[in-house]
Design a protein around this motif. Structure first.
Motif, PDB file in Angstrom:
ATOM      1  N   VAL A  37       0.770  -1.247  -0.044  1.00 60.04           N
ATOM      2  CA  VAL A  37      -0.193   0.236   0.002  1.00 60.04           C
ATOM      3  C   VAL A  37       0.979   1.287  -0.048  1.00 60.04           C
ATOM      4  N   CYS A  82       0.767   4.077  -3.140  1.00 60.43           N
ATOM      5  CA  CYS A  82       0.546   5.454  -2.573  1.00 60.43           C
ATOM      6  C   CYS A  82       1.329   6.646  -2.878  1.00 60.43           C
ATOM      7  N   ASP A 128      -8.127   4.855  -2.074  1.00 58.50           N
ATOM      8  CA  ASP A 128      -8.545   3.757  -1.011  1.00 58.50           C
ATOM      9  C   ASP A 128      -9.319   2.974  -1.847  1.00 58.50           C
ATOM     10  N   MET A 182      -7.540   0.975  -4.621  1.00 57.02           N
ATOM     11  CA  MET A 182      -6.776  -0.362  -4.212  1.00 57.02           C
ATOM     12  C   MET A 182      -7.685  -1.515  -3.673  1.00 57.02           C
ATOM     13  N   SER A 231      -7.328  -5.274  -5.294  1.00 53.57           N
ATOM     14  CA  SER A 231      -7.142  -6.304  -4.454  1.00 53.57           C
ATOM     15  C   SER A 231      -8.182  -7.352  -4.433  1.00 53.57           C
ATOM     16  N   GLY A 259      -1.362  -1.964   5.060  1.00 54.41           N
ATOM     17  CA  GLY A 259      -1.990  -0.535   5.195  1.00 54.41           C
ATOM     18  C   GLY A 259      -0.639   0.693   5.264  1.00 54.41           C
ATOM     19  N   GLY A 310      -5.343   1.523   2.812  1.00 50.46           N
ATOM     20  CA  GLY A 310      -5.466   0.053   2.994  1.00 50.46           C
ATOM     21  C   GLY A 310      -5.957  -0.434   4.176  1.00 50.46           C
TER      22      GLY A 310
END
Length: 398
Positions: free
Chosen positions: A67, A71, A118, A121, A125, A135, A207
């Protein structure tokens, strides 16, 4: 969370740059952790007509680095490309306008960018059926010609030095904070041992999707929220000195005031911001930090300049330390030369003049080692290259 190595990895990832009247340096070190989970962003000149803006951030990953890495590569894009950043939301501006965004537009766009990345992601996933549970916190600053936008999600921290002191710093998002605790409990969770459900030490992060699956609750109402706090401060060309962004591996062992004073003292000795950042992470390692460490230093035109008197005091300090080490070695004799740990412990009992404020003796540890190795004709590998001197000498404030 996470296991530790037998000895710290002290190699550093460093960088520096300048532009738009700013200079920056950065340094990161894995330290005692088994994995490097931090990441960072440093961009001078933003897209969409904002070439005189800049963005800097530090991401402190946990339970993996995925994560944090994503980012660092994509958060800025999510912020600057969403419509809220330029219009402040519906009706906030004309479509296609390239005018500089308003303060409220920037704040709205930053918040939207965090929520979007967020969710993005999470979707990635789920599509990959990924088992990634990592995270990351995020702390950053967006610099416009008129304002500083401080951005925080988690327990990394930013501070602004203005007029020779700490003028502003972000507030850590901890589960025990009253408003954070209330949200966690409203989502059906609990705060135990100052952690979310007794496990996660931060109450806001990107995350951490295991903590974001409460049905009937929006993204900012979950056990862990991805929503950043954004603070705008008008720039002061006359007084603004520098901004420090750092993960909790730095703040675990230095207070806001200590780090601010230490940085100011180093800037009076050198213009090399990369070197200053390297000294910060080394000092924090020797103060006892067991975490990954990352720091970004952004300097404004009003930052402290090289001071001949400060340079003289530093030289006098180094000479003083050299004389003390020579005395200790000669006193013990060739056959019983004290090891480096004992030398540091003895020095810790001395009233040493001109030690760097905030850094104390720990900030001179590498200098002492270099002197010791040069003066000790029988040096060996037993000098405890990166020992936590606070633990060795019974004090964490060396």
């Amino acid at each position: 969370m996470g296991a530790f190595l037998d000895k710290p990895k002290m190699e550093k990832l460093t960088a520096h740059g300048e532009g738009n009247g700013l200079c920056y340096g950065l340094s990161s070190m894995q330290g005692w952790r088994v994995e490097m989970e931090d990441a960072h962003t440093a961009v001078i000149g933003l897209p969409n007509g904002l070439s005189n803006w800049a963005f800097f951030a530090v991401y402190d990953g946990h339970a993996g680095s995925q994560v944090a890495r994503y980012c660092c590569e994509h958060l800025l894009e999510h912020i600057t490309s969403n419509p809220d950043f330029h219009t402040g939301g519906p009706g906030g501006g004309s479509e296609g306008s390239q005018a500089e965004p308003s303060v409220e537009s920037v704040k709205s766009g930053i918040r939207t960018g965090f929520l979007q990345i967020d969710e993005h992601m999470r979707a990635m996933s789920e599509r990959k059926h990924s088992a990634d549970r990592s995270g990351s916190t995020a702390v950053g600053i967006m610099v416009s010609p008129s304002h500083l936008y401080f951005i925080n999600c988690g327990d990394s921290r930013a501070l602004l030095s203005r007029g020779g002191r700490v003028h502003f710093f972000t507030q850590d998002h901890k589960p025990s904070n009253p408003l954070e605790k209330e949200r966690i409990q409203n989502a059906g969770g609990a705060v135990m041992i100052q952690r979310v459900n007794g496990s996660l030490a931060v109450s806001r992060a990107l995350g951490d999707f295991d903590y974001k699956c409460v049905h009937g609750k929006g993204p900012t109402e979950q056990l862990v929220s991805p929503e950043p706090e954004v603070y705008e401060i008008e720039r002061s060309d006359a007084e603004d000195e520098f901004v420090v962004l750092a993960c909790d591996g730095i703040w675990d062992v230095m207070t806001n005031e200590e780090l601010c004073d230490y940085v100011r003292s180093r800037l009076e000795l050198t213009e090399d911001l990369e070197a200053v950042c390297n000294e910060i992470v080394d000092t924090c390692l020797y103060k006892g930090s067991r975490d990954n460490m990352s720091v970004v230093l952004v300097c404004f035109p009003g930052a402290p300049k090289i001071n001949p008197e400060a340079v003289k005091r530093e030289a006098e300090l180094d000479k003083y330390l050299q004389n003390k080490i020579e005395e200790l070695i000669k006193k013990q004799g060739v056959d019983s030369i004290p090891d480096l740990a004992n030398v540091m412990c003895v020095l810790a009992t001395e009233s040493i003049p001109n030690l760097p404020p905030g850094g104390d003796l720990a900030s001179k540890r590498s200098v002492v080692e270099e002197m010791y190795n040069r003066l000790n004709p029988h040096q060996s590998d037993s000098t405890c290259g990166a020992t936590n001197w606070g633990n060795v000498c019974g004090s964490s404030r060396l």
